[in-house]
Design a protein around this motif. Structure first.
Motif, short mmCIF file in Angstrom:
data_model
loop_
_atom_site.label_atom_id
_atom_site.label_comp_id
_atom_site.label_asym_id
_atom_site.label_seq_id
_atom_site.Cartn_x
_atom_site.Cartn_y
_atom_site.Cartn_z
N TYR A 1 -2.31 -7.61 -13.14
CA TYR A 1 -2.55 -6.47 -14.03
C TYR A 1 -1.79 -6.74 -15.33
O TYR A 1 -0.57 -6.61 -15.41
N LYS A 2 -2.53 -7.10 -16.38
CA LYS A 2 -1.92 -7.61 -17.60
C LYS A 2 -1.10 -6.61 -18.41
O LYS A 2 -0.05 -6.97 -18.96
N PRO A 3 -1.54 -5.35 -18.55
CA PRO A 3 -0.79 -4.45 -19.44
C PRO A 3 0.67 -4.23 -19.06
O PRO A 3 1.48 -3.91 -19.92
N VAL A 4 1.03 -4.39 -17.79
CA VAL A 4 2.41 -4.16 -17.39
C VAL A 4 3.28 -5.38 -17.67
O VAL A 4 4.51 -5.30 -17.64
N THR B 1 0.83 -1.20 0.00
CA THR B 1 0.00 0.00 0.00
C THR B 1 0.86 1.25 0.00
O THR B 1 0.58 2.22 -0.71
N SER B 2 1.94 1.25 0.78
CA SER B 2 2.84 2.40 0.83
C SER B 2 3.47 2.65 -0.54
O SER B 2 3.56 3.80 -0.99
N ALA B 3 3.92 1.59 -1.21
CA ALA B 3 4.53 1.75 -2.53
C ALA B 3 3.54 2.34 -3.52
O ALA B 3 3.87 3.24 -4.30
N ILE B 4 2.31 1.84 -3.50
CA ILE B 4 1.29 2.33 -4.42
C ILE B 4 0.97 3.80 -4.13
O ILE B 4 0.90 4.63 -5.04
N TYR B 5 0.80 4.12 -2.85
CA TYR B 5 0.40 5.48 -2.49
C TYR B 5 1.49 6.49 -2.80
O TYR B 5 1.23 7.52 -3.43
N TYR B 6 2.71 6.23 -2.36
CA TYR B 6 3.77 7.23 -2.51
C TYR B 6 4.37 7.26 -3.91
O TYR B 6 4.92 8.28 -4.33
N GLY C 1 -2.46 3.24 -13.29
CA GLY C 1 -1.10 3.54 -12.87
C GLY C 1 -0.76 2.91 -11.54
O GLY C 1 0.37 2.44 -11.32
N GLN C 2 -1.70 2.87 -10.62
CA GLN C 2 -1.46 2.27 -9.32
C GLN C 2 -1.36 0.75 -9.41
O GLN C 2 -0.51 0.13 -8.76
N ARG C 3 -2.21 0.15 -10.22
CA ARG C 3 -2.13 -1.31 -10.39
C ARG C 3 -0.81 -1.72 -11.05
O ARG C 3 -0.26 -2.78 -10.76
N ALA C 4 -0.33 -0.89 -11.96
CA ALA C 4 0.93 -1.19 -12.63
C ALA C 4 2.09 -1.18 -11.64
O ALA C 4 2.96 -2.06 -11.68
N VAL C 5 2.12 -0.21 -10.73
CA VAL C 5 3.17 -0.15 -9.71
C VAL C 5 3.10 -1.39 -8.82
O VAL C 5 4.13 -2.02 -8.50
N ALA C 6 1.90 -1.76 -8.40
CA ALA C 6 1.74 -2.94 -7.55
C ALA C 6 2.25 -4.20 -8.26
O ALA C 6 2.93 -5.04 -7.66
N GLN C 7 1.97 -4.31 -9.56
CA GLN C 7 2.40 -5.49 -10.30
C GLN C 7 3.91 -5.55 -10.43
O GLN C 7 4.50 -6.64 -10.36
#
Length: 295
Positions: free
Chosen positions: A179-182, A94-99, A108-114
């Motif tokens: 998240y497939k696109p990444v 969650t921290s990685a996605i938020y910051y 964009g957030q799902r891509a970072v999580a992936q």
């Protein structure tokens, strides 16, 4: 004289309309307006650049520009051995996605999580979610893998609404929603910078304000994502600094592994009113709007 007039006449006739046309196009084209340009911004104004891309989370996306045929990352649920391990993994992601992408659209957030979870499955990175997120956070030269973990960003209080959205996306990613696109990307950077390592990587997609890459060769194929998640999270936040040296003199150091952090010149001048000993941005002022959400 008649001969000279015959040669010059076509120029006199066409010059004014062409100049007026150029002025009209410049006024209508947002890419030509001062303050709305930054490195890589051209594709935002290209016709069809953000045509819907099929295969995203239950719908077509208006925030994805595919650059390569993305291979889907292996699906896996990331479950901790204990309730504490699960809590730490969720909090770190969650921290990685938020910051990293707090102002981004959900794509964009799902891509970072992936990317974080792709790294957990790859043998080149730590085998835990928190280990990946906070890798290098003990350094004082800003070469942590995610810059928010070592540049003071976490000192600012998160908004309740933004944190709740990031947490929801983290829950879905940890439960096995890919998240497939990444694709198989394990690197990314904002469009406002161009790190040296980018030239050696394979671009996968532009998603929101970031461009994502996978490694070349075997390291960028599904076979490389073979590491199992052991479910053990031994940390819940950034590591302690390994030296008491002040930030400023350490800016010229480098990591043996590529980092998400852009190269920061040692002589970067501090911004007016900036706090002492905090990292100074290396992005030129006119390019600092590149992180605005694409909504």
């Amino acid at each position: 004289m008649l001969a000279l007039l015959a040669l010059a006449a076509p120029r006199l006739i066409t010059a004014a309309p062409l100049d007026l046309l150029a002025m009209s196009e410049a006024e209508d084209d947002p890419a030509e307006r001062p303050g709305e340009n930054f490195p890589g911004s051209a594709f935002f104004f290209a016709q069809g650049a953000f045509d819907p891309v099929p295969g995203t989370v239950g719908r077509d996306s208006q925030h994805v520009m595919a650059l390569d045929a993305a291979q889907t990352a292996p699906a896996m649920a990331f479950r901790g051995l204990t309730a504490l391990d699960s809590y730490r993994a969720l909090n770190c992601l969650t921290s990685a996605i938020y910051y990293e992408a707090g102002s981004e659209p959900e794509d964009g957030q799902r891509a970072v999580a992936q990317v974080v979870l792709n790294r957990v499955r790859h043998p080149l990175w730590p085998k835990s979610v928190c280990g990946v997120v906070y890798q290098g956070s003990e350094r004082t030269d800003y070469r942590c893998q995610f810059t928010f973990s070592c540049d003071g960003s976490m000192a600012r209080m998160a908004s309740a609404e933004g944190w709740a959205r990031a947490r929801r996306i983290a829950v879905q990613a940890l439960s096995g929603l890919v998240y497939k696109p990444v694709g198989l990307a394990t690197y990314y950077h904002t469009l406002a910078v161009r790190p040296d390592w980018a030239a050696a990587m394979r671009p996968v997609a532009v998603i929101g304000a970031h461009i994502f890459y996978r490694p070349p060769g075997v390291d960028g194929t599904p076979a490389a994502f073979r590491a199992a998640y052991m479910g053990r999270e031994t940390q819940s936040g950034p590591a302690r600094l390994t030296t008491s040296a002040q930030f400023g003199p350490a800016l010229g150091l480098s990591l043996p592994l590529p980092s998400f952090a852009p190269d920061i010149p040692a002589a970067a001048a501090p911004l007016p009113g900036a706090e002492p000993f905090l990292p100074q941005s290396a992005i030129r002022p006119e390019y600092r709007n590149s992180g605005r959400p694409l909504i």
